[in-house]
Design a protein around this motif. Sequence first.
Motif, PDB file in Angstrom:
ATOM      1  N   ARG A 109     -77.674 -43.430   7.187  1.00 16.57           N
ATOM      2  CA  ARG A 109     -76.768 -43.373   5.949  1.00 16.57           C
ATOM      3  C   ARG A 109     -76.815 -44.781   5.345  1.00 16.57           C
ATOM      4  O   ARG A 109     -77.060 -44.901   4.064  1.00 16.57           O
ATOM      5  N   ASN A 111     -83.224 -40.424  -0.971  1.00 17.73           N
ATOM      6  CA  ASN A 111     -82.633 -38.982  -0.384  1.00 17.73           C
ATOM      7  C   ASN A 111     -83.213 -38.773   1.036  1.00 17.73           C
ATOM      8  O   ASN A 111     -82.705 -38.226   1.831  1.00 17.73           O
ATOM      9  N   ASN A 152     -80.988 -39.979   4.040  1.00 17.29           N
ATOM     10  CA  ASN A 152     -80.125 -38.989   3.722  1.00 17.29           C
ATOM     11  C   ASN A 152     -80.231 -37.769   4.572  1.00 17.29           C
ATOM     12  O   ASN A 152     -79.596 -37.098   5.355  1.00 17.29           O
ATOM     13  N   MET A 153     -81.448 -37.233   4.431  1.00 18.74           N
ATOM     14  CA  MET A 153     -82.079 -36.007   4.964  1.00 18.74           C
ATOM     15  C   MET A 153     -82.380 -36.249   6.599  1.00 18.74           C
ATOM     16  O   MET A 153     -82.154 -35.328   7.127  1.00 18.74           O
ATOM     17  N   TYR A 174     -80.378 -34.992   9.605  1.00 18.02           N
ATOM     18  CA  TYR A 174     -80.338 -33.379   9.694  1.00 18.02           C
ATOM     19  C   TYR A 174     -81.708 -32.885  10.187  1.00 18.02           C
ATOM     20  O   TYR A 174     -81.843 -32.035  11.053  1.00 18.02           O
ATOM     21  N   ILE A 175     -82.755 -33.537   9.876  1.00 24.44           N
ATOM     22  CA  ILE A 175     -84.296 -33.085  10.311  1.00 24.44           C
ATOM     23  C   ILE A 175     -84.215 -33.437  11.848  1.00 24.44           C
ATOM     24  O   ILE A 175     -84.740 -32.754  12.605  1.00 24.44           O
ATOM     25  N   ILE A 228     -80.552 -30.615   4.110  1.00 25.74           N
ATOM     26  CA  ILE A 228     -81.892 -30.844   3.982  1.00 25.74           C
ATOM     27  C   ILE A 228     -82.299 -30.290   2.611  1.00 25.74           C
ATOM     28  O   ILE A 228     -82.958 -30.834   1.857  1.00 25.74           O
ATOM     29  N   TYR A 287     -80.984 -32.466  -0.405  1.00 33.47           N
ATOM     30  CA  TYR A 287     -81.747 -33.541  -0.628  1.00 33.47           C
ATOM     31  C   TYR A 287     -82.913 -33.359  -1.313  1.00 33.47           C
ATOM     32  O   TYR A 287     -83.408 -34.145  -2.291  1.00 33.47           O
TER      33      TYR A 287
END
Lengths: 312, 381
Positions: free
Chosen positions: A256, A276, A279-280, A283-284, B158, B161
């Motif tokens: 982050r 981004n 940021n992603m 989660y991935i 996901i 973004y």
Amino acid sequence: MILLLQYTLIFASVLMLVALGGCFSEHSGIVNIGLEGIMVMGALGGALVMKFLPNLSAPLMILLVVICSMALGTVYSLLLAVAAINFQADQTLVGTAMNLLGTAAATVFVKAMNTAESVDNVSSIIQYVNQKKALVVYIGKFEFNWFMLIALVLLILSYFILYKTQFGLRLMACGEHPQAADSVGINVYKMRYAGVLISGMLGGLGGIVYITAGVSEWKFENGVAGFGFLALAVMIFGQWKPHNIALAALLFGMLRALSNVYTAFDFLAALNLPGNLYNMLPYIICLVVLAFTSKNSRAPKAEGIPYDKGQR
Amino acid sequence: MKKEKTSLLRNAGVQSLLASLLCILIGLIVGYIVLLIIEPSGANKAITTIIKNFLTYSRTDTQLKYLGNTLAKTAPLLLCSLSVLFAYKAGLFNIGAAGQYVIGAGASLYFALALNMPWYVCLIAAIIAGAVLGAISGLLYAYRNVNVVISCIMLNWISLYSVNTLLTSVKDSTSPYTLPLASTNPSAVLPTLGLDKLFNGNEYVTIAVPLAIIIAIIIWVVLEKTKMGYELKATGYNKNAAKYCGMQEKKNLVMTMAIAGALASMGAALYFLTGFEQWSCSQASVPDMGFNGIAAAFLGGLSPLGSILSSFFIQHISSGGAYVDKTMYCAQISDLISSIIIYVCGFVLFFKYAMNKWLDRSAEKKAEKEASKDEKGGAEQ
């Protein structure tokens, strides 16, 4: 570099607090999707203290902010506790409602307050430029936030409570096999209440830490921009264990932080990846880990299932 | 007569309707109390404004025009709620409707603005993108045992973004919003088929509205009248029993999620391809539309036909919030009301249980009374 470290630590504190909250709730058997809403409420509580008591001395300010945000978070989490424990409501549904309600209620409240002060002010912003100074101490260029210390203390305390006390072990029993826990005289309903309320307490505190990290005013219309959900990812990545949650929080907090400051690093800026992506990534990563570990998941076995005493 | 009344109350449909009305009532009462606390003098007017929405305008043609706006926003909400309820019938909580909605918006706008495709291609692109996203959750659940709620939440963010990044390429250079659809690529705007004339020339009323209703009816038919719907519901009740009966439970789960995803993202396409709103590429959180779909699905008693009414109602009060007196209140009051309604929907099962219990008890009492009367009558003779 110092900026990266600072953001990493403060974001990690937020994620750790909220994820620990989720961890207590899930160990008691209640899935808490509503962490996002709880964070907003906690943030509101702390921000109000800073707004209306601006001239307190630093220690008193920190104490009051912490108490107030925890209190509001706890009260708000009662919504989940009552619905899920006493009325056997669908926990995902109630959690979703709480997320929407948290942002909506906070916005309505702050706007009403601002409009009451002056008719032209229709924003949902609370400012705490000077008050925020009470929360931080400069060590060289590094902006040390007292909340980092509080988060560390609470981490150790959570570990101790969960694994070394009778209460913690009983709490976890209620999330694994509530019928068995009940048969040896543990009050499952009470334990679940405790789990949810603790999650409200920690979630609320996480909320105020988040809105004071880096900025000195907050627009409540924005909620907490998905940090509650990110904390959920931290909790899962940490496999519902406090010490792993701390490590996961550091990793996700760093990602982050990178999304905010990656342009300051030559090699990262040279990669020219969109911000981004950072940021992603949490989660991935979380999804990939889940895909490989869920066959023998460490998740509490009875989470999400309402406990009915009459059922066998 | 009395006997009929009890049997009417026992009817599941009537119970759902009563429960939904109760939810709405509680939501409105709480909203009213909040308005009273903020500023007592204007509360009555504000709550009637919210309920009246477009009816606050006195002229019929203006009313029609704003009814059109509400309808244009109802169509995506209806599809999101269909997505949620379709998955729920198979025992899956599709909290990912929000993310599938986002990916649908991304795919349709990218095909429309960057690739200059006509509207039907954009619509199909959105449907495919959503179906793929939904299928990922389904596959993860069926083959890797990943909880659907969790994987959906991750995929929501996901997709948010990724869509923000993707649509930056078709963004207006001075604002965070994507290029206006009507001037950039008019062929991508959904055709109105003359529907706009019915609503006083409101060009946002397109085939999206009738299409959404037709799809609701199709979903109802699929769920109630086809083998597939039966299998999906059976899988939802008990995955293992369904497998034992020879149903391909894994295939069913994946397919359910794919269809649910396709529905939600189709909703997004039906909304963004009207040009009513542009996508903001700096959006920091997942749009509420998908979550409101959850509200509409539960408020509609988890029936596709109920969803039509409930999504219109939720959109109606959300739009109504925009008309409250801004010197006293803010528009978010209607978000507050709809979130309270979702929260109360959690109690619906308990409400039905309590109602059935109450009916049982009153029936028992009546039987007892009649029995004692008979006894008395017998004694007198």
